[in-house]
Design an enzyme around this catalytic site. Sequence first.
Site, PDB file in Angstrom:
ATOM      1  CG  HIS A  32      -3.830   7.151   2.580  1.00 53.18           C
ATOM      2  ND1 HIS A  32      -3.885   7.092   3.967  1.00 53.18           N
ATOM      3  CD2 HIS A  32      -3.472   5.912   2.177  1.00 53.18           C
ATOM      4  CE1 HIS A  32      -3.551   5.870   4.372  1.00 53.18           C
ATOM      5  NE2 HIS A  32      -3.298   5.129   3.298  1.00 53.18           N
ATOM      6  CG  HIS A  83      -4.361   2.611  -0.580  1.00 51.14           C
ATOM      7  ND1 HIS A  83      -5.259   1.970   0.242  1.00 51.14           N
ATOM      8  CD2 HIS A  83      -3.359   3.053   0.226  1.00 51.14           C
ATOM      9  CE1 HIS A  83      -4.825   2.038   1.501  1.00 51.14           C
ATOM     10  NE2 HIS A  83      -3.675   2.702   1.517  1.00 51.14           N
ATOM     11  CG  ASP A 138      -1.984  -0.974   1.261  1.00 49.01           C
ATOM     12  OD1 ASP A 138      -2.017  -1.809   0.348  1.00 49.01           O
ATOM     13  OD2 ASP A 138      -2.814  -0.929   2.192  1.00 49.01           O
ATOM     14  CG  HIS A 153       2.337   0.030   4.353  1.00 41.73           C
ATOM     15  ND1 HIS A 153       2.130  -0.944   5.320  1.00 41.73           N
ATOM     16  CD2 HIS A 153       1.193   0.730   4.258  1.00 41.73           C
ATOM     17  CE1 HIS A 153       0.896  -0.822   5.788  1.00 41.73           C
ATOM     18  NE2 HIS A 153       0.301   0.183   5.179  1.00 41.73           N
TER      19      HIS A 153
HETATM   20 ZN    ZN Z   1      -2.569   3.247   3.176  1.00 39.38          ZN
END
Ligand code: ZN
Length: 406
Positions: free
Chosen positions: A273, A269, A219, A362
């Site tokens: 954010h 995503h 991510d 991530h």
């Molecule tokens: Zn995230």
Amino acid sequence: MRTPIAAVCVALSLCFVASAGAATTQGGEPHTVKPEGGALDLVSTSFGQRSRELEIIYRSTEAITPQLLAEVKGGQICTVFAQASLAARSVCVTRTDGKWRIVSRGERVEGSVSQPRASELRLRFKPSAAKLRVGIADVYVKATAAGCSAKQSRAAKITWSEAEIVSAAVLELPCEHRVPRVGSYQARVWDVVTTGCRRSGAGQVSRGPSGKRIALTYDDGPSTYTPAFLRELRKLGVPATFFLIGQQVSANASLVRSILRSGSMVANHSWSHPNMGGGGAAASSQLRDANAAIRRATGFTPCLFRPPYGSTSADLVNRANAQGMTSVLWSVDPLDWRSPGTGAIVSTVLGQTQGGAIILSHDGGGPRSQTLAALPQIVRTLKQRGYKFVTLTDLLGYAERITLVK
Ligand code: ZN
């Protein structure tokens, strides 16, 4: 710039683009070959492309029996492809060891052969498996029945000029049935461009089906760390799925394209954010804007969305589904964003992974050296345990959307 000219195909298995250069011949005049008890007499042949595979259908007047195409007795049906600047290449179907086989230049071609009815054989294979190129191909078919004596065959005089038959004196070829009798048909090998994927099943998931397949997910990219992850994944020979923050995409467009080219998957995503658990129209905009940025950079429209912070709700899931995306959470979380140490990341992932696992990590949002350093040990150990790494779309069994282009 290639021009998409075929309709978007939505399902890998159903995507028969009839307009995609399918050539159906009806040129086989009755011409019966009678070897040891049987006849091989092709009445039509079809060429087309289903998704990534070429499909060739041979239809005969009578049953195409295993005995007729027994490889040990010389039985085979071959399509001969002539493509510009390439030597002609035969792709043949034979019967060997109780199985239909596709063979080219003495080598097995990976593909499938089915026999929907006794008088019909269907071959499917990727053009690259038979070393065919994208583009036009002149094709003809040669069928030889097993056990047919070559002595029966009369000599044929054929003159070739620039891959076209300009004159032919073929009266009879009892052992070899050629379709068309003279000349060739034009077929096309299409290039396949992936334009997206198609979600199905549950609106929100946190794991895939049990079994030995698992998915790595990253991510908060694309970021300056992403190229190092791609290099490591390539070295390890595994794909991953990257959930991208939309507003970071345009500055990293070529990087995002290289994710897809490498065999990994890109996903949504959000645009910037935020916490989207409350849903609402703003959430829909976040989803739409991120997909638009990814589509602009790659031509690919994602079908997976991961809510930032894992903050989700029924409304958000519905909004993602309405835009063709499944909401994806995870089943394994090493909390790598807290930089707990490479060893801690490895042991959490190894401890929590089961069949169907969706592993969260991530590749953006801060230094990711620990996450990167943990990757080889995680992959090697889980492979030793028999797991296979796949993209999330593969794990969930989603179909590709593709377009065939010239
Ligand atoms: Zn995230």
